[in-house]
Design a protein around this motif. Sequence first.
Motif, PDB file in Angstrom:
ATOM      1  N   PRO A   6       0.513 -11.287  14.886  1.00 21.99           N
ATOM      2  CA  PRO A   6       0.364  -9.847  14.631  1.00 21.99           C
ATOM      3  C   PRO A   6      -0.003  -9.585  13.169  1.00 21.99           C
ATOM      4  N   GLU A   7       0.497 -10.407  12.275  1.00 19.77           N
ATOM      5  CA  GLU A   7       0.198 -10.279  10.842  1.00 19.77           C
ATOM      6  C   GLU A   7      -1.310 -10.403  10.601  1.00 19.77           C
ATOM      7  N   GLN A   8      -1.898 -11.395  11.250  1.00 23.29           N
ATOM      8  CA  GLN A   8      -3.340 -11.612  11.090  1.00 23.29           C
ATOM      9  C   GLN A   8      -4.139 -10.480  11.743  1.00 23.29           C
ATOM     10  N   LEU A   9      -3.589  -9.976  12.842  1.00 22.04           N
ATOM     11  CA  LEU A   9      -4.221  -8.839  13.515  1.00 22.04           C
ATOM     12  C   LEU A   9      -4.265  -7.631  12.571  1.00 22.04           C
ATOM     13  N   LEU A  10      -3.186  -7.446  11.831  1.00 16.74           N
ATOM     14  CA  LEU A  10      -3.133  -6.357  10.852  1.00 16.74           C
ATOM     15  C   LEU A  10      -4.192  -6.562   9.771  1.00 16.74           C
ATOM     16  N   VAL A  11      -4.252  -7.770   9.222  1.00 19.38           N
ATOM     17  CA  VAL A  11      -5.206  -8.055   8.147  1.00 19.38           C
ATOM     18  C   VAL A  11      -6.643  -7.845   8.647  1.00 19.38           C
ATOM     19  N   GLU A  12      -6.945  -8.378   9.819  1.00 18.15           N
ATOM     20  CA  GLU A  12      -8.311  -8.232  10.346  1.00 18.15           C
ATOM     21  C   GLU A  12      -8.644  -6.773  10.645  1.00 18.15           C
ATOM     22  N   GLY A  13      -7.656  -6.045  11.135  1.00 19.48           N
ATOM     23  CA  GLY A  13      -7.860  -4.613  11.397  1.00 19.48           C
ATOM     24  C   GLY A  13      -8.165  -3.847  10.118  1.00 19.48           C
ATOM     25  N   LEU A  14      -7.454  -4.209   9.054  1.00 16.83           N
ATOM     26  CA  LEU A  14      -7.689  -3.552   7.758  1.00 16.83           C
ATOM     27  C   LEU A  14      -9.072  -3.911   7.223  1.00 16.83           C
ATOM     28  N   TYR A  19     -14.582  -2.180   6.018  1.00 14.20           N
ATOM     29  CA  TYR A  19     -16.022  -2.234   6.285  1.00 14.20           C
ATOM     30  C   TYR A  19     -16.505  -0.889   6.842  1.00 14.20           C
ATOM     31  N   THR A  20     -15.786  -0.382   7.838  1.00 15.09           N
ATOM     32  CA  THR A  20     -16.166   0.880   8.504  1.00 15.09           C
ATOM     33  C   THR A  20     -16.276   2.024   7.513  1.00 15.09           C
ATOM     34  N   GLU A  21     -15.249   2.193   6.685  1.00 11.72           N
ATOM     35  CA  GLU A  21     -15.246   3.322   5.742  1.00 11.72           C
ATOM     36  C   GLU A  21     -16.410   3.214   4.767  1.00 11.72           C
ATOM     37  N   GLN A  22     -16.738   1.996   4.359  1.00  7.67           N
ATOM     38  CA  GLN A  22     -17.859   1.836   3.423  1.00  7.67           C
ATOM     39  C   GLN A  22     -19.176   2.245   4.077  1.00  7.67           C
ATOM     40  N   GLN A  70     -11.063  -7.212   1.571  1.00  3.35           N
ATOM     41  CA  GLN A  70     -12.215  -7.962   2.084  1.00  3.35           C
ATOM     42  C   GLN A  70     -12.745  -7.223   3.305  1.00  3.35           C
ATOM     43  N   THR A  71     -14.062  -7.251   3.494  1.00  2.00           N
ATOM     44  CA  THR A  71     -14.609  -6.579   4.676  1.00  2.00           C
ATOM     45  C   THR A  71     -14.782  -7.566   5.820  1.00  2.00           C
ATOM     46  N   ARG A  72     -14.777  -7.019   7.008  1.00  2.00           N
ATOM     47  CA  ARG A  72     -15.038  -7.798   8.216  1.00  2.00           C
ATOM     48  C   ARG A  72     -15.955  -6.940   9.078  1.00  2.00           C
ATOM     49  N   GLU A  73     -17.081  -7.491   9.464  1.00  3.86           N
ATOM     50  CA  GLU A  73     -18.075  -6.699  10.183  1.00  3.86           C
ATOM     51  C   GLU A  73     -17.481  -6.083  11.452  1.00  3.86           C
ATOM     52  N   THR A 103     -21.396  12.961  17.295  1.00  5.44           N
ATOM     53  CA  THR A 103     -21.320  11.636  16.653  1.00  5.44           C
ATOM     54  C   THR A 103     -20.123  11.573  15.701  1.00  5.44           C
ATOM     55  N   GLY A 104     -19.941  12.642  14.931  1.00  2.00           N
ATOM     56  CA  GLY A 104     -18.799  12.713  14.020  1.00  2.00           C
ATOM     57  C   GLY A 104     -17.488  12.634  14.789  1.00  2.00           C
ATOM     58  N   GLN A 105     -17.422  13.330  15.907  1.00  2.00           N
ATOM     59  CA  GLN A 105     -16.192  13.317  16.709  1.00  2.00           C
ATOM     60  C   GLN A 105     -15.899  11.923  17.266  1.00  2.00           C
ATOM     61  N   LYS A 106     -16.940  11.256  17.747  1.00  5.03           N
ATOM     62  CA  LYS A 106     -16.745   9.894  18.278  1.00  5.03           C
ATOM     63  C   LYS A 106     -16.211   8.968  17.193  1.00  5.03           C
ATOM     64  N   THR A 107     -16.772   9.101  16.001  1.00  7.49           N
ATOM     65  CA  THR A 107     -16.332   8.258  14.884  1.00  7.49           C
ATOM     66  C   THR A 107     -14.871   8.526  14.552  1.00  7.49           C
ATOM     67  N   GLU A 108     -14.505   9.803  14.522  1.00  2.79           N
ATOM     68  CA  GLU A 108     -13.113  10.138  14.206  1.00  2.79           C
ATOM     69  C   GLU A 108     -12.155   9.609  15.275  1.00  2.79           C
ATOM     70  N   HIS A 109     -12.546   9.728  16.539  1.00  5.58           N
ATOM     71  CA  HIS A 109     -11.682   9.204  17.608  1.00  5.58           C
ATOM     72  C   HIS A 109     -11.458   7.709  17.426  1.00  5.58           C
TER      73      HIS A 109
END
Length: 163
Positions: A6-14, A19-22, A70-73, A103-109
């Motif tokens: 789960p720890e790694q899942l958290l890191v990869e999610g972050l 990446y997404t926010e950038q 770090q980013t992850r695609e 499109t904005g709504q889909k991204t926010e969801h």
Amino acid sequence: MTTDSPEQLLVEGLQELYYTEQQLVDALQNLADETSEENAKQAFSQHRDETREQIDRLEQVFERIGEQPQTREERVVDSLIDEHEQFAQENEGEVLDRYNIATGQKTEHYEIAAYGNLTSLAGKLGYDEASDLLEKTLREEEHALDELSQAGEQFDEQRVAGD
Ligand SMILES: [Fe+2]
């Protein structure tokens, strides 16, 4: 590479959110530029500024859990951006405005689901400060979704209904 805890899942999610926010800073700028409907245009610009702060906040989250940012695609955001770019090349005016709001709504969801899960996971793993920071962003995403949903409903009432 397998994700073995789960720890790694958290890191990869972050990393995926980092990446997404950038990607979203530029995408939101484009949405604001090409949308004429005033409420949506404003919601996009405002959320672009907020997104810059969310990137800084994610860096704080990485620090709290002892990881380097770090980013992850992430293909979800890439697909949303690709689809939007294609539509924007071929369409304009009211149809593009309405499409952009959706499109904005889909991204926010998508972001709400991602931040919601990581807020919970970070809390369960004992990273309370990281969890609080993630929850702050989660609330901003929920607020951005509300603004866009209102803009969409208003748009439909004024320009679609009764035609
Ligand atoms: Fe965001």
